[in-house]
Enzyme design. Structure first.
Site: not given
Length: 207
Positions: A20, A68, A93, A114
């Protein structure tokens, strides 16, 4: 021209090497190539650096808000320096591309990411550039969260690093505002290796 380069990821050593955080890996390499150092900037809720370019300053940003809430950081810096969404490139990513694949695009949906979702909400626009760094897909939707928060295999990380290296070649074009050529540079396939030359045949002497 691109005036703000953003890399998405999660802060903290436990997330540093996870899939991520591919966006952070990209920004780290950009900082190295431009010879600047990222430093904490409380006003922008992240690590930031300024690089001087012939066409004006360029900012690098790694939001430290967790994925997020990335938009909080991006919008704070963009508003302060009056940077338009179309002058922003967000590296992130991408599950829909294999490790080693990289794609660049302008605008479009956040596709459930997100970080992108919050940036769109905070900027009030989806019209920014994205650099999609392939990390592959676990194959099952229920496994996605665990997958992105795990480290890639060594060969996958190597492939992702190579895709980042390929993207860096397009930076000068992005800063000049030649986005069409920058796209071509990012999407260029590596040249095929040349076939080995056939060995010369030594004629046999008559017996």
């Amino acid at each position: 021209m691109i005036r703000l380069l953003v890399g998405l990821g999660n802060p903290g050593p436990e997330y540093e090497a996870t899939r991520h955080n591919a966006g952070f890996w990209f920004i780290d390499e950009v900082a190295r190539s431009l010879r600047v150092s990222l430093a904490p900037e409380r006003s922008y809720f992240g690590l930031a650096a300024r690089a001087n370019h012939a066409d004006g300053p360029v900012w690098l940003l790694e939001p430290m808000t967790f994925m997020n809430l990335s938009g909080k950081s991006v919008a704070a810096l963009a508003r302060f320096f009056k940077i338009e969404p179309a002058q922003i490139l967000v590296a992130h990513d991408e599950l829909d591309l294999m490790p080693g694949q990289v794609k660049m695009k302008f605008g479009g949906s956040h596709a459930g990411h997100n970080g992108l979702k919050d940036i769109q909400a905070q900027l009030g626009s989806a019209d920014f550039w994205r650099l999609r760094l392939g990390i592959g897909h676990p194959g099952v939707k229920a496994e996605v969260v665990n997958y992105v928060l795990r480290k890639p295999l060594a060969e996958q990380r190597e492939a992702i690093d190579k895709s980042i290296e390929q993207s860096l070649a397009a930076l000068p074009l992005m800063f000049e505002g030649d986005m069409e050529r920058a796209l071509m540079k990012v999407h260029a396939k590596p040249p095929r290796p040349k076939p080995p030359k056939p060995e010369p045949v030594t004629p046999k002497e008559p017996s």
